[in-house]
Scaffold this motif. Sequence first.
Motif, PDB file in Angstrom:
ATOM      1  N   LYS A   1     -65.964 -43.395 -16.026  1.00 24.45           N
ATOM      2  CA  LYS A   1     -64.679 -43.901 -15.522  1.00 24.45           C
ATOM      3  C   LYS A   1     -64.496 -43.429 -14.086  1.00 24.45           C
ATOM      4  CE  LYS A   1     -60.186 -45.183 -15.369  1.00 24.45           C
ATOM      5  NZ  LYS A   1     -58.946 -44.648 -15.839  1.00 24.45           N
TER       6      LYS A   1
ATOM      7  N   GLY B   1     -61.934 -42.875 -11.935  1.00 26.53           N
ATOM      8  CA  GLY B   1     -60.478 -42.780 -12.015  1.00 26.53           C
ATOM      9  C   GLY B   1     -59.815 -43.248 -10.729  1.00 26.53           C
ATOM     10  N   GLY B   2     -58.639 -43.830 -10.891  1.00 25.40           N
ATOM     11  CA  GLY B   2     -57.877 -44.273  -9.725  1.00 25.40           C
ATOM     12  C   GLY B   2     -57.633 -43.139  -8.744  1.00 25.40           C
ATOM     13  N   SER B   3     -57.520 -41.899  -9.282  1.00 27.59           N
ATOM     14  CA  SER B   3     -57.242 -40.751  -8.406  1.00 27.59           C
ATOM     15  C   SER B   3     -58.451 -40.396  -7.540  1.00 27.59           C
ATOM     16  CB  SER B   3     -56.814 -39.533  -9.243  1.00 27.59           C
ATOM     17  OG  SER B   3     -57.870 -39.090 -10.067  1.00 27.59           O
TER      18      SER B   3
ATOM     19  N   LYS C   1     -53.762 -42.388  -4.451  1.00 26.34           N
ATOM     20  CA  LYS C   1     -52.733 -43.095  -5.225  1.00 26.34           C
ATOM     21  C   LYS C   1     -51.385 -43.165  -4.517  1.00 26.34           C
ATOM     22  CE  LYS C   1     -54.025 -43.074 -10.133  1.00 26.34           C
ATOM     23  NZ  LYS C   1     -53.503 -42.708 -11.465  1.00 26.34           N
TER      24      LYS C   1
ATOM     25  N   ASP D   1     -59.581 -36.299  -9.826  1.00 29.87           N
ATOM     26  CA  ASP D   1     -59.483 -35.590  -8.542  1.00 29.87           C
ATOM     27  C   ASP D   1     -59.174 -34.107  -8.740  1.00 29.87           C
ATOM     28  OD1 ASP D   1     -56.889 -35.877  -9.427  1.00 29.87           O
ATOM     29  OD2 ASP D   1     -56.061 -36.413  -7.479  1.00 29.87           O
TER      30      ASP D   1
ATOM     31  N   GLY E   1     -60.956 -30.690 -14.022  1.00 32.36           N
ATOM     32  CA  GLY E   1     -61.039 -30.916 -15.462  1.00 32.36           C
ATOM     33  C   GLY E   1     -59.642 -30.883 -16.039  1.00 32.36           C
TER      34      GLY E   1
ATOM     35  N   TYR F   1     -56.537 -28.841 -17.445  1.00 29.49           N
ATOM     36  CA  TYR F   1     -55.911 -27.528 -17.296  1.00 29.49           C
ATOM     37  C   TYR F   1     -54.855 -27.329 -18.383  1.00 29.49           C
ATOM     38  CZ  TYR F   1     -58.053 -27.058 -12.682  1.00 29.49           C
ATOM     39  OH  TYR F   1     -58.953 -26.943 -11.653  1.00 29.49           O
TER      40      TYR F   1
ATOM     41  N   ARG G   1     -51.913 -26.531 -17.890  1.00 28.49           N
ATOM     42  CA  ARG G   1     -50.667 -27.097 -17.366  1.00 28.49           C
ATOM     43  C   ARG G   1     -51.011 -27.848 -16.077  1.00 28.49           C
ATOM     44  NH1 ARG G   1     -48.844 -21.039 -16.016  1.00 28.49           N
ATOM     45  NH2 ARG G   1     -50.435 -20.758 -17.580  1.00 28.49           N
TER      46      ARG G   1
ATOM     47  N   PRO H   1     -52.277 -28.777 -12.844  1.00 29.33           N
ATOM     48  CA  PRO H   1     -53.113 -27.920 -11.999  1.00 29.33           C
ATOM     49  C   PRO H   1     -52.448 -27.485 -10.693  1.00 29.33           C
ATOM     50  CG  PRO H   1     -54.070 -30.140 -12.241  1.00 29.33           C
ATOM     51  CD  PRO H   1     -52.933 -30.038 -13.201  1.00 29.33           C
TER      52      PRO H   1
ATOM     53  N   ILE I   1     -51.363 -29.277 -23.997  1.00 29.89           N
ATOM     54  CA  ILE I   1     -51.251 -29.000 -22.563  1.00 29.89           C
ATOM     55  C   ILE I   1     -49.920 -29.515 -22.047  1.00 29.89           C
ATOM     56  CG2 ILE I   1     -53.743 -29.163 -22.102  1.00 29.89           C
ATOM     57  CD1 ILE I   1     -52.818 -31.948 -20.691  1.00 29.89           C
ATOM     58  N   GLN I   2     -49.602 -29.112 -20.846  1.00 31.83           N
ATOM     59  CA  GLN I   2     -48.430 -29.672 -20.182  1.00 31.83           C
ATOM     60  C   GLN I   2     -48.932 -30.536 -19.039  1.00 31.83           C
ATOM     61  OE1 GLN I   2     -46.369 -26.218 -18.860  1.00 31.83           O
ATOM     62  NE2 GLN I   2     -45.733 -25.653 -20.926  1.00 31.83           N
ATOM     63  N   TRP I   3     -48.194 -31.561 -18.762  1.00 39.33           N
ATOM     64  CA  TRP I   3     -48.618 -32.415 -17.658  1.00 39.33           C
ATOM     65  C   TRP I   3     -47.371 -32.956 -16.976  1.00 39.33           C
ATOM     66  CZ3 TRP I   3     -48.831 -33.531 -22.750  1.00 39.33           C
ATOM     67  CH2 TRP I   3     -47.991 -34.554 -23.180  1.00 39.33           C
TER      68      TRP I   3
ATOM     69  N   LYS J   1     -46.841 -38.917 -13.153  1.00 45.54           N
ATOM     70  CA  LYS J   1     -46.666 -39.306 -11.752  1.00 45.54           C
ATOM     71  C   LYS J   1     -45.798 -40.557 -11.668  1.00 45.54           C
ATOM     72  CE  LYS J   1     -50.841 -37.124 -10.179  1.00 45.54           C
ATOM     73  NZ  LYS J   1     -52.159 -37.247  -9.604  1.00 45.54           N
TER      74      LYS J   1
ATOM     75  N   GLY K   1     -51.259 -41.508 -17.506  1.00 43.58           N
ATOM     76  CA  GLY K   1     -51.949 -40.398 -16.852  1.00 43.58           C
ATOM     77  C   GLY K   1     -52.836 -39.575 -17.766  1.00 43.58           C
TER      78      GLY K   1
ATOM     79  N   LYS L   1     -55.320 -40.103 -21.267  1.00 47.25           N
ATOM     80  CA  LYS L   1     -56.761 -39.878 -21.146  1.00 47.25           C
ATOM     81  C   LYS L   1     -57.248 -38.949 -22.263  1.00 47.25           C
ATOM     82  CE  LYS L   1     -57.702 -39.632 -16.689  1.00 47.25           C
ATOM     83  NZ  LYS L   1     -57.914 -41.071 -16.525  1.00 47.25           N
TER      84      LYS L   1
HETATM   85  P1  ADP Z   1     -57.130 -41.116 -12.934  1.00 44.24           P
HETATM   86  O1  ADP Z   1     -56.241 -41.858 -11.987  1.00 44.24           O
HETATM   87  O2  ADP Z   1     -58.285 -40.460 -12.240  1.00 44.24           O
HETATM   88  O3  ADP Z   1     -57.562 -41.967 -14.095  1.00 44.24           O
HETATM   89  P2  ADP Z   1     -54.799 -39.626 -13.738  1.00 44.24           P
HETATM   90  O4  ADP Z   1     -54.072 -39.695 -12.444  1.00 44.24           O
HETATM   91  O5  ADP Z   1     -54.329 -40.471 -14.834  1.00 44.24           O
HETATM   92  O6  ADP Z   1     -56.347 -39.896 -13.504  1.00 44.24           O
HETATM   93  O7  ADP Z   1     -54.910 -38.140 -14.230  1.00 44.24           O
HETATM   94  C1  ADP Z   1     -55.443 -37.133 -13.361  1.00 44.24           C
HETATM   95  C2  ADP Z   1     -54.298 -36.389 -12.724  1.00 44.24           C
HETATM   96  O8  ADP Z   1     -53.547 -35.739 -13.730  1.00 44.24           O
HETATM   97  C3  ADP Z   1     -54.738 -35.319 -11.763  1.00 44.24           C
HETATM   98  O9  ADP Z   1     -54.534 -35.785 -10.432  1.00 44.24           O
HETATM   99  C4  ADP Z   1     -53.835 -34.126 -12.052  1.00 44.24           C
HETATM  100  O10 ADP Z   1     -53.091 -33.708 -10.934  1.00 44.24           O
HETATM  101  C5  ADP Z   1     -52.876 -34.628 -13.133  1.00 44.24           C
HETATM  102  N1  ADP Z   1     -52.600 -33.648 -14.201  1.00 44.24           N
HETATM  103  C6  ADP Z   1     -51.364 -33.340 -14.676  1.00 44.24           C
HETATM  104  N2  ADP Z   1     -51.433 -32.426 -15.645  1.00 44.24           N
HETATM  105  C7  ADP Z   1     -52.752 -32.115 -15.801  1.00 44.24           C
HETATM  106  C8  ADP Z   1     -53.463 -31.197 -16.656  1.00 44.24           C
HETATM  107  N3  ADP Z   1     -52.851 -30.424 -17.555  1.00 44.24           N
HETATM  108  N4  ADP Z   1     -54.836 -31.152 -16.524  1.00 44.24           N
HETATM  109  C9  ADP Z   1     -55.477 -31.933 -15.626  1.00 44.24           C
HETATM  110  N5  ADP Z   1     -54.845 -32.816 -14.801  1.00 44.24           N
HETATM  111  C10 ADP Z   1     -53.496 -32.908 -14.879  1.00 44.24           C
END
Ligand code: ADP
Length: 249
Positions: free
Chosen positions: A5, A7-9, A14, A171, A174, A176, A178, A180, A197-199, A202, A209, A213
Amino acid sequence: MIIVKFGGSVICNKEEPFSFNEKIVEMLVDEIAQFYPEKKFIIVHGGGSFGHPLAKKYEIRKGLGEKNIIGVCETHQAMLELNKKIVQKFLEKNLPAFPIPPSSIFIIEKGSIVDGWIKGIEEMLNRSFIPILFGDVAIAKDKGIDILSGDQIITYLANKLNADKVIFLMDVDGIYDRNPKEKGAKLIEKIDGKIKIQWEKKKFDVTGGIKNKIEEALKMPCKVYFINGTKKGNLTKAIKGEKVGTVKI
Ligand code: ADP
Ligand code: IPE
């Protein structure tokens, strides 16, 4: 067969509409070229700053309405534009990349594929092509039209075509524990169904996001790598099975 993949990032910035990270894509294609044709690849790329802003503008996740039918076409068109840029990079390196628009072969419901025609992809692989799919708009049984994420496409293909490995290029290094960007965030080396995890969602992302995944990766029947695709050599390591990023076994 390995599914990668983009990724868009990784392929776009983005935050900046219609930006394309040409040099990074060239680097990734160079790494894939080292393994072709011994290994077979399917590439799925994200919407990045081509797909997400338009999908948001035209409220495509709400379904097909009276006002957004042209927006659906424009969003698809933007994805074709991004796809062309990526395919071109493969062709320049003499790799036979062949685009397969997901909106032509998949029907979805609740954002996941419920019907697909992938015989063509299989036959392309048998003939040494590198099929290139992407996050797209798609016919939806529930909403008329919806967005189909590249991550959902990968789950479907990995299961139907028995992928040996899936590699998500992102980007960050891996998964994290929470976001990153937060102080003290720790990289997780291995994940399984118990992961918590926490995320941070965006504002420009319409497909869920990192949470989406991880949920998709847990449905895949093979090893899944989450690696930083902006760092040279990482993709090579993941293809070889060396230690890098986060792995789901
Ligand atoms: P892509 O666009 O590459 O498919 P996403 O933007 O959907 O990927 O997801 C990757 C982004 O998720 C990273 O830029 C990162 O900043 C954010 N992110 C938020 N929380 C986490 C986490 N716990 N672990 C890894 N990435 C995270
Ligand atoms: C999104 O695909 C597709 C559109 C917005 C049209 P993805 O969900 O696979 O995209 P990224 O990787 O997050 O950019």
